[in-house]
Design an enzyme around this catalytic site. Structure first.
Site, PDB file in Angstrom:
ATOM      1  N   ALA A 250       0.791  -1.234   0.000  1.00  0.00           N
ATOM      2  CA  ALA A 250       0.000   0.000   0.000  1.00  0.00           C
ATOM      3  C   ALA A 250       0.823   1.284   0.000  1.00  0.00           C
ATOM      4  O   ALA A 250       0.265   2.367   0.158  1.00  0.00           O
ATOM      5  CB  ALA A 250      -1.017   0.038   1.135  1.00  0.00           C
ATOM      6  N   ALA A 251       2.132   1.200  -0.203  1.00  0.00           N
ATOM      7  CA  ALA A 251       2.936   2.433  -0.318  1.00  0.00           C
ATOM      8  C   ALA A 251       2.398   3.248  -1.498  1.00  0.00           C
ATOM      9  O   ALA A 251       2.115   4.447  -1.376  1.00  0.00           O
ATOM     10  CB  ALA A 251       4.402   2.107  -0.533  1.00  0.00           C
ATOM     11  N   GLY A 252       2.246   2.572  -2.644  1.00  0.00           N
ATOM     12  CA  GLY A 252       1.748   3.257  -3.845  1.00  0.00           C
ATOM     13  C   GLY A 252       0.336   3.806  -3.636  1.00  0.00           C
ATOM     14  O   GLY A 252       0.028   4.926  -4.049  1.00  0.00           O
ATOM     15  N   ASP A 253      -0.523   3.032  -2.978  1.00  0.00           N
ATOM     16  CA  ASP A 253      -1.913   3.473  -2.753  1.00  0.00           C
ATOM     17  C   ASP A 253      -1.953   4.693  -1.835  1.00  0.00           C
ATOM     18  O   ASP A 253      -2.743   5.620  -2.041  1.00  0.00           O
ATOM     19  CB  ASP A 253      -2.743   2.345  -2.129  1.00  0.00           C
TER      20      ASP A 253
HETATM   21  P1  ADP Z   1       4.223   0.629  -5.585  1.00  0.00           P
HETATM   22  O1  ADP Z   1       3.948   0.146  -4.187  1.00  0.00           O
HETATM   23  O2  ADP Z   1       2.998   0.997  -6.322  1.00  0.00           O
HETATM   24  O3  ADP Z   1       5.190  -0.217  -6.372  1.00  0.00           O
HETATM   25  P2  ADP Z   1       6.465   2.366  -4.971  1.00  0.00           P
HETATM   26  O4  ADP Z   1       7.181   1.186  -4.396  1.00  0.00           O
HETATM   27  O5  ADP Z   1       7.113   3.075  -6.105  1.00  0.00           O
HETATM   28  O6  ADP Z   1       4.959   2.026  -5.374  1.00  0.00           O
HETATM   29  O7  ADP Z   1       6.242   3.393  -3.766  1.00  0.00           O
HETATM   30  C1  ADP Z   1       5.439   4.527  -3.888  1.00  0.00           C
HETATM   31  C2  ADP Z   1       6.059   5.657  -3.097  1.00  0.00           C
HETATM   32  O8  ADP Z   1       6.155   5.264  -1.724  1.00  0.00           O
HETATM   33  C3  ADP Z   1       7.470   6.052  -3.499  1.00  0.00           C
HETATM   34  O9  ADP Z   1       7.474   7.004  -4.548  1.00  0.00           O
HETATM   35  C4  ADP Z   1       8.014   6.626  -2.196  1.00  0.00           C
HETATM   36  O10 ADP Z   1       7.586   7.968  -2.042  1.00  0.00           O
HETATM   37  C5  ADP Z   1       7.326   5.776  -1.147  1.00  0.00           C
HETATM   38  N1  ADP Z   1       8.185   4.634  -0.749  1.00  0.00           N
HETATM   39  C6  ADP Z   1       8.137   3.367  -1.194  1.00  0.00           C
HETATM   40  N2  ADP Z   1       9.098   2.596  -0.639  1.00  0.00           N
HETATM   41  C7  ADP Z   1       9.761   3.407   0.219  1.00  0.00           C
HETATM   42  C8  ADP Z   1      10.876   3.232   1.103  1.00  0.00           C
HETATM   43  N3  ADP Z   1      11.510   2.043   1.238  1.00  0.00           N
HETATM   44  N4  ADP Z   1      11.303   4.318   1.810  1.00  0.00           N
HETATM   45  C9  ADP Z   1      10.673   5.515   1.711  1.00  0.00           C
HETATM   46  N5  ADP Z   1       9.633   5.740   0.889  1.00  0.00           N
HETATM   47  C10 ADP Z   1       9.186   4.721   0.144  1.00  0.00           C
END
Ligand code: ADP
Length: 309
Positions: A250-253
């Protein structure tokens, strides 16, 4: 304050944690198990609502024990669930998530009721949807529905934000009707047919997507941050905030919902990008999908503690 309607998926996440993944035929003892509300649509709705936006969810649940739990999670976050249907004879969507100690995950999704979010069902809710100031979509409901909503929103003058995850080809005329496309490096690589692995290649890919008619393209790069390109304003790069990743689910969400809410509240794209990145950074420090999404108060405290990022 404007209204964001999210037309998308609701899933129950079955999260199993283990020190490592089993190989084929192997049985391992896991360390713990959790049932956590998820689904890209519902996660983004919760992220937008916790960021302060008036948010409504349009989607389908099954008639099982997961449905009321998912509804309650949305309601507790302040999301309007009047357009979430409960269907008989079908399971609620599920995601079985195997989570390794390193924070890496492996996921199997069963669409269930999400597969029933048909063009007809959405058309029947259009009176509500037409009140929106922004429509937010993903690829976890049938693609013909996604494409029809984009075309219909575009002709009604309602801005559309699309997070095309999981990735499938998008017809050129549909892509040209998307105002903001937010996608990760793998999805961007697929759509532009070019490798995307860092801010430089993301800049090229985002510019390519803008050339296809998208007004703003944002490519997220995990711990490498996010890059925005718009024909009107050029490129903006937002580095990731340094945190210890516990679970990137859910980072992306969180990023997408936070960006949508900030933009609608009047933030500039650069400010919205910073809000989205800090909300997503906080989410990766916590376990689960909707359980990990921070509130605006938490994000503002985090931003105040990281003024130079
Ligand atoms: P998805 O989960 O859709 O693949 P990402 O992995 O690119 O998306 O993560 C989306 C956003 O979350 C990133 O652009 C960043 O801002 C944040 N993020 C993801 N992983 C990390 C991390 N390990 N440390 C800090 N921020 C993170």
């Amino acid at each position: 304050m404007g209204l964001i309607s999210v037309i998308g998926s609701l899933n129950m996440d079955l999260v199993v944690r283990a020190t490592k993944m089993p190989r084929a035929g192997e049985t391992l003892a896991g360390s713990d198990f959790h049932l956590i509300p998820g689904g890209k649509g519902a996660n983004q709705a919760v992220a937008a609502a916790r960021a302060g936006a008036t948010t409504a969810m349009v989607g389908c649940l099954g008639a099982d024990a997961f449905a009321p739990v998912l509804l309650e999670s949305l309601t507790a976050a302040g999301v309007d669930t009047r357009c979430v249907a409960r269907l008989a004879g079908i399971s609620t969507g599920t995601a079985t998530i195997l989570l390794e100690e390193s924070g890496e995950n492996r996921i199997i999704i069963v669409a269930g009721a999400n597969g029933q979010v048909s063009e007809e069902r959405v058309a029947a809710q259009w009176e509500h949807i037409a009140q929106s100031d922004l429509i937010l979509l993903q690829h976890e409901i049938p693609l013909p529905t996604v494409h029809t909503v984009i075309a219909r929103a575009h002709s009604a003058g309602i801005p559309v934000m699309l997070n095309p995850a999981p990735i499938y080809p998008i017809p050129a005329q549909i892509l040209a009707q998307v105002d903001t496309l937010i996608l990760n490096e793998i999805e961007a690589s697929f759509l532009t047919d070019s490798p995307v692995s860092d801010p430089h290649s993301a800049g090229n890919a985002a510019a390519k997507l803008a050339g296809l008619g998208v007004q703003t393209a944002i490519i997220t790069l995990g711990s490498q941050g996010a890059l925005l390109f718009s024909a009107a304003g050029g490129e903006i790069y937002q580095p990731a905030f340094q945190v210890t990743a516990v679970d990137t689910t859910a980072a992306g969400d969180t990023f997408v919902g936070g960006y949508a809410a900030s933009l609608l509240a009047g933030a500039s794209p650069a400010e919205a990008l910073r809000y989205a990145s800090s909300a997503a950074a906080l989410a990766v420090t916590r376990l689960g999908a909707q359980t990990s999404i921070p509130t605006r108060v938490e994000v503002e405290a985090f931003l105040a503690a990281h003024p130079s990022n």
